[in-house]
Design a protein around this motif. Structure first.
Motif, PDB file in Angstrom:
ATOM      1  N   ASP A   3       0.827  -1.213   0.000  1.00 28.90           N
ATOM      2  CA  ASP A   3       0.000   0.000   0.000  1.00 28.90           C
ATOM      3  C   ASP A   3       0.859   1.260   0.000  1.00 28.90           C
ATOM      4  OD1 ASP A   3      -2.376  -1.429  -0.032  1.00 28.90           O
ATOM      5  OD2 ASP A   3      -2.495  -1.505   2.156  1.00 28.90           O
ATOM      6  N   GLU A   4       1.934   1.244   0.762  1.00 30.20           N
ATOM      7  CA  GLU A   4       2.837   2.393   0.782  1.00 30.20           C
ATOM      8  C   GLU A   4       3.494   2.586  -0.580  1.00 30.20           C
ATOM      9  OE1 GLU A   4       4.290   2.417   5.452  1.00 30.20           O
ATOM     10  OE2 GLU A   4       5.421   1.261   3.970  1.00 30.20           O
ATOM     11  N   LEU A   5       3.836   1.477  -1.227  1.00 39.72           N
ATOM     12  CA  LEU A   5       4.441   1.568  -2.557  1.00 39.72           C
ATOM     13  C   LEU A   5       3.458   2.130  -3.582  1.00 39.72           C
ATOM     14  CD1 LEU A   5       6.437  -1.770  -2.678  1.00 39.72           C
ATOM     15  CD2 LEU A   5       7.383   0.525  -2.597  1.00 39.72           C
ATOM     16  N   ARG A   6       2.206   1.733  -3.474  1.00 46.19           N
ATOM     17  CA  ARG A   6       1.194   2.268  -4.396  1.00 46.19           C
ATOM     18  C   ARG A   6       1.002   3.761  -4.191  1.00 46.19           C
ATOM     19  NH1 ARG A   6      -2.602  -2.790  -3.569  1.00 46.19           N
ATOM     20  NH2 ARG A   6      -1.730  -4.155  -5.152  1.00 46.19           N
ATOM     21  N   ASP A   7       1.009   4.199  -2.926  1.00 46.32           N
ATOM     22  CA  ASP A   7       0.904   5.629  -2.640  1.00 46.32           C
ATOM     23  C   ASP A   7       2.111   6.381  -3.188  1.00 46.32           C
ATOM     24  OD1 ASP A   7      -1.503   5.240  -1.334  1.00 46.32           O
ATOM     25  OD2 ASP A   7      -0.590   5.183   0.664  1.00 46.32           O
ATOM     26  N   THR A   8       3.284   5.797  -3.015  1.00 42.37           N
ATOM     27  CA  THR A   8       4.508   6.409  -3.524  1.00 42.37           C
ATOM     28  C   THR A   8       4.451   6.521  -5.041  1.00 42.37           C
ATOM     29  OG1 THR A   8       5.755   5.458  -1.692  1.00 42.37           O
ATOM     30  CG2 THR A   8       7.021   6.248  -3.564  1.00 42.37           C
TER      31      THR A   8
ATOM     32  N   ALA B 280       1.772   6.699  -6.930  1.00 42.48           N
ATOM     33  CA  ALA B 280       0.801   7.741  -7.293  1.00 42.48           C
ATOM     34  C   ALA B 280       1.419   9.128  -7.137  1.00 42.48           C
ATOM     35  CB  ALA B 280      -0.447   7.606  -6.431  1.00 42.48           C
ATOM     36  N   ASN B 281       2.171   9.327  -6.070  1.00 40.07           N
ATOM     37  CA  ASN B 281       2.816  10.625  -5.859  1.00 40.07           C
ATOM     38  C   ASN B 281       3.863  10.904  -6.938  1.00 40.07           C
ATOM     39  OD1 ASN B 281       1.320  11.165  -3.574  1.00 40.07           O
ATOM     40  ND2 ASN B 281       2.835  10.294  -2.184  1.00 40.07           N
ATOM     41  N   LEU B 282       4.600   9.880  -7.324  1.00 40.91           N
ATOM     42  CA  LEU B 282       5.607  10.062  -8.365  1.00 40.91           C
ATOM     43  C   LEU B 282       4.969  10.375  -9.711  1.00 40.91           C
ATOM     44  CD1 LEU B 282       8.095   7.245  -7.388  1.00 40.91           C
ATOM     45  CD2 LEU B 282       8.552   9.703  -7.378  1.00 40.91           C
ATOM     46  N   LYS B 283       3.831   9.760 -10.001  1.00 38.33           N
ATOM     47  CA  LYS B 283       3.142  10.049 -11.255  1.00 38.33           C
ATOM     48  C   LYS B 283       2.618  11.486 -11.264  1.00 38.33           C
ATOM     49  CE  LYS B 283       1.906   5.475 -12.819  1.00 38.33           C
ATOM     50  NZ  LYS B 283       0.860   4.651 -13.406  1.00 38.33           N
ATOM     51  N   LYS B 284       2.116  11.955 -10.112  1.00 38.46           N
ATOM     52  CA  LYS B 284       1.667  13.346 -10.016  1.00 38.46           C
ATOM     53  C   LYS B 284       2.844  14.297 -10.202  1.00 38.46           C
ATOM     54  CE  LYS B 284      -2.212  12.510  -6.919  1.00 38.46           C
ATOM     55  NZ  LYS B 284      -2.752  12.715  -5.567  1.00 38.46           N
ATOM     56  N   GLU B 285       3.966  13.961  -9.571  1.00 39.38           N
ATOM     57  CA  GLU B 285       5.161  14.784  -9.704  1.00 39.38           C
ATOM     58  C   GLU B 285       5.630  14.833 -11.149  1.00 39.38           C
ATOM     59  OE1 GLU B 285       9.821  14.851  -8.225  1.00 39.38           O
ATOM     60  OE2 GLU B 285       8.422  13.427  -7.330  1.00 39.38           O
ATOM     61  N   SER B 286       5.614  13.693 -11.825  1.00 38.62           N
ATOM     62  CA  SER B 286       6.022  13.632 -13.217  1.00 38.62           C
ATOM     63  C   SER B 286       5.107  14.491 -14.086  1.00 38.62           C
ATOM     64  CB  SER B 286       6.004  12.184 -13.691  1.00 38.62           C
ATOM     65  OG  SER B 286       6.359  12.108 -15.044  1.00 38.62           O
ATOM     66  N   PHE B 287       3.817  14.424 -13.838  1.00 40.59           N
ATOM     67  CA  PHE B 287       2.860  15.244 -14.582  1.00 40.59           C
ATOM     68  C   PHE B 287       3.136  16.721 -14.366  1.00 40.59           C
ATOM     69  CE2 PHE B 287      -1.052  17.730 -14.554  1.00 40.59           C
ATOM     70  CZ  PHE B 287      -1.457  17.581 -15.875  1.00 40.59           C
ATOM     71  N   ASN B 288       3.353  17.107 -13.111  1.00 40.72           N
ATOM     72  CA  ASN B 288       3.609  18.512 -12.808  1.00 40.72           C
ATOM     73  C   ASN B 288       4.898  18.995 -13.471  1.00 40.72           C
ATOM     74  OD1 ASN B 288       1.293  18.861 -11.282  1.00 40.72           O
ATOM     75  ND2 ASN B 288       2.288  18.201  -9.395  1.00 40.72           N
TER      76      ASN B 288
ATOM     77  N   ARG C  38      11.404   2.181 -10.516  1.00 41.78           N
ATOM     78  CA  ARG C  38      11.895   1.403  -9.369  1.00 41.78           C
ATOM     79  C   ARG C  38      10.734   0.885  -8.527  1.00 41.78           C
ATOM     80  NH1 ARG C  38      15.793   5.629  -8.889  1.00 41.78           N
ATOM     81  NH2 ARG C  38      17.818   4.841  -9.553  1.00 41.78           N
ATOM     82  N   VAL C  39       9.759   1.757  -8.276  1.00 46.18           N
ATOM     83  CA  VAL C  39       8.608   1.354  -7.468  1.00 46.18           C
ATOM     84  C   VAL C  39       7.827   0.256  -8.176  1.00 46.18           C
ATOM     85  CG1 VAL C  39       6.416   2.147  -6.505  1.00 46.18           C
ATOM     86  CG2 VAL C  39       8.443   3.560  -6.265  1.00 46.18           C
ATOM     87  N   LYS C  40       7.625   0.399  -9.482  1.00 45.31           N
ATOM     88  CA  LYS C  40       6.906  -0.631 -10.238  1.00 45.31           C
ATOM     89  C   LYS C  40       7.643  -1.961 -10.199  1.00 45.31           C
ATOM     90  CE  LYS C  40       4.553   2.323 -13.573  1.00 45.31           C
ATOM     91  NZ  LYS C  40       4.434   2.648 -15.005  1.00 45.31           N
ATOM     92  N   THR C  41       8.960  -1.909 -10.278  1.00 48.15           N
ATOM     93  CA  THR C  41       9.761  -3.135 -10.229  1.00 48.15           C
ATOM     94  C   THR C  41       9.601  -3.837  -8.891  1.00 48.15           C
ATOM     95  OG1 THR C  41      11.368  -2.197 -11.761  1.00 48.15           O
ATOM     96  CG2 THR C  41      12.100  -4.056 -10.414  1.00 48.15           C
ATOM     97  N   ILE C  42       9.649  -3.079  -7.812  1.00 50.08           N
ATOM     98  CA  ILE C  42       9.501  -3.659  -6.476  1.00 50.08           C
ATOM     99  C   ILE C  42       8.098  -4.228  -6.307  1.00 50.08           C
ATOM    100  CG2 ILE C  42       9.626  -3.214  -4.005  1.00 50.08           C
ATOM    101  CD1 ILE C  42      12.326  -3.055  -5.457  1.00 50.08           C
ATOM    102  N   LEU C  43       7.088  -3.521  -6.814  1.00 54.14           N
ATOM    103  CA  LEU C  43       5.716  -4.037  -6.736  1.00 54.14           C
ATOM    104  C   LEU C  43       5.593  -5.361  -7.490  1.00 54.14           C
ATOM    105  CD1 LEU C  43       3.541  -0.828  -7.145  1.00 54.14           C
ATOM    106  CD2 LEU C  43       3.502  -2.407  -5.218  1.00 54.14           C
ATOM    107  N   ASN C  44       6.207  -5.445  -8.667  1.00 47.93           N
ATOM    108  CA  ASN C  44       6.162  -6.694  -9.437  1.00 47.93           C
ATOM    109  C   ASN C  44       6.908  -7.811  -8.729  1.00 47.93           C
ATOM    110  OD1 ASN C  44       4.555  -5.763 -11.525  1.00 47.93           O
ATOM    111  ND2 ASN C  44       6.299  -5.026 -12.699  1.00 47.93           N
ATOM    112  N   GLU C  45       8.016  -7.489  -8.078  1.00 45.86           N
ATOM    113  CA  GLU C  45       8.744  -8.503  -7.325  1.00 45.86           C
ATOM    114  C   GLU C  45       7.900  -9.032  -6.181  1.00 45.86           C
ATOM    115  OE1 GLU C  45      12.357  -6.703  -5.996  1.00 45.86           O
ATOM    116  OE2 GLU C  45      13.302  -6.794  -7.967  1.00 45.86           O
ATOM    117  N   LYS C  46       7.231  -8.136  -5.478  1.00 46.34           N
ATOM    118  CA  LYS C  46       6.395  -8.551  -4.353  1.00 46.34           C
ATOM    119  C   LYS C  46       5.195  -9.380  -4.838  1.00 46.34           C
ATOM    120  CE  LYS C  46       7.680  -5.009  -1.082  1.00 46.34           C
ATOM    121  NZ  LYS C  46       7.612  -5.257   0.336  1.00 46.34           N
ATOM    122  N   ALA C  47       4.638  -9.008  -5.989  1.00 46.02           N
ATOM    123  CA  ALA C  47       3.522  -9.775  -6.543  1.00 46.02           C
ATOM    124  C   ALA C  47       3.973 -11.174  -6.944  1.00 46.02           C
ATOM    125  CB  ALA C  47       2.923  -9.036  -7.723  1.00 46.02           C
ATOM    126  N   ALA C  48       5.140 -11.279  -7.534  1.00 52.15           N
ATOM    127  CA  ALA C  48       5.670 -12.585  -7.937  1.00 52.15           C
ATOM    128  C   ALA C  48       5.972 -13.450  -6.718  1.00 52.15           C
ATOM    129  CB  ALA C  48       6.918 -12.406  -8.788  1.00 52.15           C
TER     130      ALA C  48
END
Length: 66
Positions: free
Chosen positions: A12-17, A19-27, A52-62
């Motif tokens: 959940d913390e990674l998903r929040d992170t 989302a924040n990074l995507k907002k930052e990228s948009f800005n 990096r966050v997406k990679t860690i999320l995929n590792e945790k899912a696997a």
């Protein structure tokens, strides 16, 4: 932000992170389009951190799937 710190976070913390990074990228892209962006390296850093966050999320899912 490094991968070691990200691996200590929960999903959940990674998903929040992410989302924040995507907002930052948009800005940052919006600032670049309007000519207000001073540090163009921030765009690349935001993209890499999101990857990096997406990679860690995929590792945790696997790991959970096993």
């Amino acid at each position: 932000m490094n991968a070691k710190d990200l691996r200590d976070k929960t999903v959940d913390e990674l998903r929040d992170t992410l989302a924040n990074l995507k907002k930052e990228s948009f800005n940052l892209r919006f600032q670049q389009a309007t000519g207000q962006l001073e540090n163009t390296a921030g765009i690349k850093a935001a993209r890499r951190n999101a990857a990096r966050v997406k990679t860690i999320l995929n590792e945790k899912a696997a790991a959970a799937a096993e």
